[in-house]
Design an enzyme around this catalytic site. Structure first.
Site, mmCIF file in Angstrom:
data_model
loop_
_atom_site.group_PDB
_atom_site.id
_atom_site.type_symbol
_atom_site.label_atom_id
_atom_site.label_comp_id
_atom_site.label_asym_id
_atom_site.label_seq_id
_atom_site.Cartn_x
_atom_site.Cartn_y
_atom_site.Cartn_z
ATOM 1 N N ASP A 138 0.901 -1.162 -0.004
ATOM 2 C CA ASP A 138 -0.042 0.051 -0.074
ATOM 3 C C ASP A 138 0.848 1.350 -0.077
ATOM 4 O O ASP A 138 2.296 1.267 -0.172
ATOM 5 C CB ASP A 138 -1.076 0.051 1.109
ATOM 6 N N HIS A 139 0.335 2.686 0.489
ATOM 7 C CA HIS A 139 0.935 3.804 0.375
ATOM 8 C C HIS A 139 2.221 3.688 1.398
ATOM 9 O O HIS A 139 3.076 4.670 1.118
ATOM 10 C CB HIS A 139 0.058 4.788 0.328
ATOM 11 N N CYS A 158 3.152 -2.799 4.073
ATOM 12 C CA CYS A 158 2.213 -1.688 4.382
ATOM 13 C C CYS A 158 2.989 -0.891 5.399
ATOM 14 O O CYS A 158 4.505 -0.891 5.450
ATOM 15 C CB CYS A 158 0.966 -2.299 5.179
ATOM 16 N N GLY A 159 2.633 0.177 6.073
ATOM 17 C CA GLY A 159 3.000 1.003 7.007
ATOM 18 C C GLY A 159 3.819 0.276 8.027
ATOM 19 O O GLY A 159 4.833 0.305 8.505
ATOM 20 N N THR A 160 3.172 -0.918 8.793
ATOM 21 C CA THR A 160 3.658 -1.650 9.921
ATOM 22 C C THR A 160 3.885 -3.024 9.517
ATOM 23 O O THR A 160 4.649 -3.814 10.214
ATOM 24 C CB THR A 160 2.455 -1.542 10.926
ATOM 25 N N ARG A 178 8.966 -32.369 12.664
ATOM 26 C CA ARG A 178 7.858 -32.163 13.794
ATOM 27 C C ARG A 178 7.350 -30.742 13.543
ATOM 28 O O ARG A 178 6.100 -30.482 13.847
ATOM 29 C CB ARG A 178 8.862 -31.922 15.235
ATOM 30 N N HIS A 179 7.972 -29.761 12.531
ATOM 31 C CA HIS A 179 6.991 -28.587 12.448
ATOM 32 C C HIS A 179 5.766 -28.727 11.400
ATOM 33 O O HIS A 179 4.900 -28.065 11.568
ATOM 34 C CB HIS A 179 8.076 -27.659 11.637
ATOM 35 N N HIS A 183 10.224 -23.006 10.331
ATOM 36 C CA HIS A 183 9.522 -23.535 11.191
ATOM 37 C C HIS A 183 7.883 -23.464 10.958
ATOM 38 O O HIS A 183 7.293 -24.292 11.230
ATOM 39 C CB HIS A 183 9.806 -23.103 12.693
ATOM 40 N N GLY A 235 -1.348 -4.606 9.379
ATOM 41 C CA GLY A 235 -2.539 -4.865 8.597
ATOM 42 C C GLY A 235 -2.482 -5.966 7.518
ATOM 43 O O GLY A 235 -3.451 -6.603 7.291
ATOM 44 N N MET A 236 -1.422 -5.871 6.809
ATOM 45 C CA MET A 236 -1.345 -6.879 5.516
ATOM 46 C C MET A 236 -1.453 -8.221 6.266
ATOM 47 O O MET A 236 -1.846 -9.182 5.792
ATOM 48 C CB MET A 236 -0.067 -6.614 4.976
HETATM 49 C C1 RB5 Z 1 -2.162 3.112 6.540
HETATM 50 O O1 RB5 Z 1 -1.821 4.238 6.696
HETATM 51 C C2 RB5 Z 1 -1.675 2.118 7.275
HETATM 52 O O2 RB5 Z 1 -2.675 2.134 8.285
HETATM 53 C C3 RB5 Z 1 -1.269 0.565 6.683
HETATM 54 O O3 RB5 Z 1 -0.195 1.067 5.898
HETATM 55 C C4 RB5 Z 1 -0.764 -0.178 7.728
HETATM 56 O O4 RB5 Z 1 0.218 0.148 8.291
HETATM 57 C C5 RB5 Z 1 -1.827 -1.066 8.167
HETATM 58 O O5 RB5 Z 1 -1.585 -1.879 9.184
#
Ligand code: RB5
Length: 147
Positions: free
Chosen positions: A8-9, A65-67, A132-133, A98, A70-71
């Protein structure tokens, strides 16, 4: 090996650098976008990548994504997907060995481009250990079936 990639952005620069690196190293990359800095909803991109994997068109996927969170939440809703949000090398390696993870999720606002490329490189070049995994993954599959 065929790799699906999307962002994403929050992860365009990282995604582009990873795609380029993988192509340079002989991987076939299917880039589902985004291709320019526009705001999109990460579940839409996660869906495109998970479909390529569940249909067998790609073996592994990378989502930025940003973190990375979310993905990973979105991707893990799909049966057969094991998506891992990683920000350091050990996890990127062991989630393949694993967990037999088939998608690596990265946070473009958490790690730098160089680290993201290295984590992607480790992920696609590490194999599942089985044994085992596999038993533990079978139990995850049972959870999917029961819910
Ligand atoms: C988008 O602003 C942000 O929420 C997204 O990239 C992501 O970090 C969500 O988990």
């Amino acid at each position: 090996m065929k790799i699906a990639i999307g962002c994403d952005h929050g992860g365009l620069e990282h995604k582009n650098a990873i795609a380029e690196h993988l192509k340079e190293n002989g991987f076939e990359v299917t880039d589902v976008g985004i291709y320019e800095q526009v705001s999109v909803d990460y579940p839409d991109i996660a869906t495109k990548v998970t479909e390529l994997i569940t249909k067998g068109e790609c073996e592994l996927g990378i989502l930025v994504c940003g973190t990375g969170i979310g993905m990973s939440i979105a991707a893990n809703k799909v049966k057969g997907i094991r998506a891992a949000a990683c920000s350091e090398h050990f996890s990127a390696k062991y989630t393949r060995m694993h967990n037999n993870s088939n998608i690596l999720c990265l946070g473009g606002r958490v790690i730098g481009v160089g680290t993201a490329v290295e984590l992607a490189d480790i992920f696609v070049n590490t194999s599942f250990e089985g044994d085992r995994h596999q038993r533990r993954i079978d139990k995850i599959t049972k959870i999917e079936e029961n819910n």
